[in-house]
Design a protein around this motif. Structure first.
Motif, PDB file in Angstrom:
ATOM      1  N   MET A   1       9.471  16.727  -2.588  1.00  0.00           N
ATOM      2  CA  MET A   1       9.512  17.820  -3.550  1.00  0.00           C
ATOM      3  C   MET A   1       8.706  18.996  -2.995  1.00  0.00           C
ATOM      4  O   MET A   1       7.563  18.836  -2.585  1.00  0.00           O
ATOM      5  CB  MET A   1       8.897  17.320  -4.864  1.00  0.00           C
ATOM      6  CG  MET A   1       8.663  18.402  -5.882  1.00  0.00           C
ATOM      7  SD  MET A   1       7.848  17.738  -7.342  1.00  0.00           S
ATOM      8  CE  MET A   1       6.920  19.162  -7.808  1.00  0.00           C
ATOM      9  N   ASP A   2       9.316  20.136  -2.966  1.00  0.00           N
ATOM     10  CA  ASP A   2       8.599  21.352  -2.589  1.00  0.00           C
ATOM     11  C   ASP A   2       7.692  21.767  -3.742  1.00  0.00           C
ATOM     12  O   ASP A   2       7.971  21.484  -4.906  1.00  0.00           O
ATOM     13  CB  ASP A   2       9.581  22.492  -2.293  1.00  0.00           C
ATOM     14  CG  ASP A   2      10.330  22.292  -0.990  1.00  0.00           C
ATOM     15  OD1 ASP A   2       9.793  21.620  -0.097  1.00  0.00           O
ATOM     16  OD2 ASP A   2      11.454  22.810  -0.878  1.00  0.00           O
ATOM     17  N   ILE A   3       6.621  22.444  -3.395  1.00  0.00           N
ATOM     18  CA  ILE A   3       5.718  22.937  -4.431  1.00  0.00           C
ATOM     19  C   ILE A   3       5.864  24.447  -4.538  1.00  0.00           C
ATOM     20  O   ILE A   3       6.114  25.122  -3.550  1.00  0.00           O
ATOM     21  CB  ILE A   3       4.261  22.530  -4.161  1.00  0.00           C
ATOM     22  CG1 ILE A   3       3.797  22.963  -2.770  1.00  0.00           C
ATOM     23  CG2 ILE A   3       4.086  21.037  -4.345  1.00  0.00           C
ATOM     24  CD1 ILE A   3       2.340  22.690  -2.475  1.00  0.00           C
ATOM     25  N   SER A   4       5.710  24.945  -5.747  1.00  0.00           N
ATOM     26  CA  SER A   4       5.879  26.373  -5.981  1.00  0.00           C
ATOM     27  C   SER A   4       4.527  27.086  -5.906  1.00  0.00           C
ATOM     28  O   SER A   4       3.472  26.458  -6.035  1.00  0.00           O
ATOM     29  CB  SER A   4       6.500  26.606  -7.360  1.00  0.00           C
ATOM     30  OG  SER A   4       5.540  26.358  -8.373  1.00  0.00           O
ATOM     31  N   PRO A   5       4.560  28.398  -5.743  1.00  0.00           N
ATOM     32  CA  PRO A   5       3.318  29.164  -5.756  1.00  0.00           C
ATOM     33  C   PRO A   5       2.517  28.960  -7.043  1.00  0.00           C
ATOM     34  O   PRO A   5       1.295  28.822  -7.016  1.00  0.00           O
ATOM     35  CB  PRO A   5       3.786  30.617  -5.631  1.00  0.00           C
ATOM     36  CG  PRO A   5       5.097  30.523  -4.918  1.00  0.00           C
ATOM     37  CD  PRO A   5       5.714  29.252  -5.427  1.00  0.00           C
ATOM     38  N   ARG A   6       3.199  28.903  -8.171  1.00  0.00           N
ATOM     39  CA  ARG A   6       2.507  28.708  -9.450  1.00  0.00           C
ATOM     40  C   ARG A   6       1.848  27.339  -9.523  1.00  0.00           C
ATOM     41  O   ARG A   6       0.771  27.192 -10.087  1.00  0.00           O
ATOM     42  CB  ARG A   6       3.463  28.904 -10.624  1.00  0.00           C
ATOM     43  CG  ARG A   6       3.895  30.350 -10.759  1.00  0.00           C
ATOM     44  CD  ARG A   6       4.682  30.637 -11.999  1.00  0.00           C
ATOM     45  NE  ARG A   6       5.679  29.613 -12.298  1.00  0.00           N
ATOM     46  CZ  ARG A   6       6.519  29.669 -13.295  1.00  0.00           C
ATOM     47  NH1 ARG A   6       6.507  30.702 -14.098  1.00  0.00           N
ATOM     48  NH2 ARG A   6       7.391  28.713 -13.503  1.00  0.00           N
ATOM     49  N   GLN A   7       2.501  26.328  -8.947  1.00  0.00           N
ATOM     50  CA  GLN A   7       1.910  24.999  -8.947  1.00  0.00           C
ATOM     51  C   GLN A   7       0.640  24.957  -8.100  1.00  0.00           C
ATOM     52  O   GLN A   7      -0.345  24.318  -8.477  1.00  0.00           O
ATOM     53  CB  GLN A   7       2.905  23.956  -8.441  1.00  0.00           C
ATOM     54  CG  GLN A   7       3.981  23.615  -9.451  1.00  0.00           C
ATOM     55  CD  GLN A   7       4.971  22.638  -8.884  1.00  0.00           C
ATOM     56  OE1 GLN A   7       5.590  22.894  -7.854  1.00  0.00           O
ATOM     57  NE2 GLN A   7       5.143  21.510  -9.552  1.00  0.00           N
ATOM     58  N   VAL A   8       0.661  25.618  -6.952  1.00  0.00           N
ATOM     59  CA  VAL A   8      -0.519  25.639  -6.090  1.00  0.00           C
ATOM     60  C   VAL A   8      -1.675  26.328  -6.820  1.00  0.00           C
ATOM     61  O   VAL A   8      -2.799  25.809  -6.865  1.00  0.00           O
ATOM     62  CB  VAL A   8      -0.230  26.331  -4.740  1.00  0.00           C
ATOM     63  CG1 VAL A   8      -1.503  26.474  -3.916  1.00  0.00           C
ATOM     64  CG2 VAL A   8       0.828  25.564  -3.962  1.00  0.00           C
ATOM     65  N   SER A   9      -1.406  27.464  -7.410  1.00  0.00           N
ATOM     66  CA  SER A   9      -2.451  28.195  -8.144  1.00  0.00           C
ATOM     67  C   SER A   9      -2.984  27.380  -9.316  1.00  0.00           C
ATOM     68  O   SER A   9      -4.198  27.314  -9.538  1.00  0.00           O
ATOM     69  CB  SER A   9      -1.905  29.528  -8.662  1.00  0.00           C
ATOM     70  OG  SER A   9      -1.553  30.361  -7.589  1.00  0.00           O
ATOM     71  N   ALA A  10      -2.091  26.750 -10.070  1.00  0.00           N
ATOM     72  CA  ALA A  10      -2.506  25.954 -11.227  1.00  0.00           C
ATOM     73  C   ALA A  10      -3.315  24.737 -10.787  1.00  0.00           C
ATOM     74  O   ALA A  10      -4.339  24.409 -11.405  1.00  0.00           O
ATOM     75  CB  ALA A  10      -1.283  25.526 -12.029  1.00  0.00           C
ATOM     76  N   ALA A  11      -2.884  24.094  -9.727  1.00  0.00           N
ATOM     77  CA  ALA A  11      -3.596  22.915  -9.230  1.00  0.00           C
ATOM     78  C   ALA A  11      -4.993  23.299  -8.755  1.00  0.00           C
ATOM     79  O   ALA A  11      -5.977  22.608  -9.055  1.00  0.00           O
ATOM     80  CB  ALA A  11      -2.807  22.275  -8.094  1.00  0.00           C
ATOM     81  N   ARG A  12      -5.072  24.395  -8.060  1.00  0.00           N
ATOM     82  CA  ARG A  12      -6.368  24.860  -7.561  1.00  0.00           C
ATOM     83  C   ARG A  12      -7.299  25.186  -8.739  1.00  0.00           C
ATOM     84  O   ARG A  12      -8.482  24.856  -8.723  1.00  0.00           O
ATOM     85  CB  ARG A  12      -6.156  26.080  -6.656  1.00  0.00           C
ATOM     86  CG  ARG A  12      -7.340  26.414  -5.809  1.00  0.00           C
ATOM     87  CD  ARG A  12      -6.986  27.354  -4.694  1.00  0.00           C
ATOM     88  NE  ARG A  12      -6.491  28.644  -5.065  1.00  0.00           N
ATOM     89  CZ  ARG A  12      -7.235  29.645  -5.501  1.00  0.00           C
ATOM     90  NH1 ARG A  12      -8.527  29.500  -5.627  1.00  0.00           N
ATOM     91  NH2 ARG A  12      -6.683  30.805  -5.789  1.00  0.00           N
ATOM     92  N   ALA A  13      -6.756  25.784  -9.780  1.00  0.00           N
ATOM     93  CA  ALA A  13      -7.554  26.107 -10.962  1.00  0.00           C
ATOM     94  C   ALA A  13      -8.028  24.838 -11.681  1.00  0.00           C
ATOM     95  O   ALA A  13      -9.183  24.759 -12.114  1.00  0.00           O
ATOM     96  CB  ALA A  13      -6.746  26.984 -11.923  1.00  0.00           C
TER      97      ALA A  13
END
Length: 78
Positions: A1-13
């Protein structure tokens, strides 16, 4: 599964990680993390390293509809 920019930002938060800390844990440059979060093209290996680092921190990536509802993609802290 590819990850989206929003997922990366949300995960980091969720993990309360800076872009610099994520870059360090993933073994990529901070510019790579910022490009990924901005939706710009990064090498597949770099994206995979970022995903692995976030998963190692306790993040689960969810695809559209995976959480049992009608919602879109997301992240969850496990």
């Amino acid at each position: 599964m590819d990850i989206s920019p929003r997922q990366v930002s949300a995960a980091r938060a969720l993990l309360d990680w800076t872009a610099a800390l994520l870059a360090e844990k993933a073994g990529v440059g901070i510019a790579t993390v910022k490009r990924l979060e901005a939706g710009e093209t990064v090498r597949p290996a770099s994206s995979a390293a970022v995903k692995a680092a976030l998963e190692g921190g306790g993040i689960q990536f969810l695809s559209t509809g995976q959480s049992g509802g009608k919602g879109g993609e997301g992240v969850r802290r496990t």
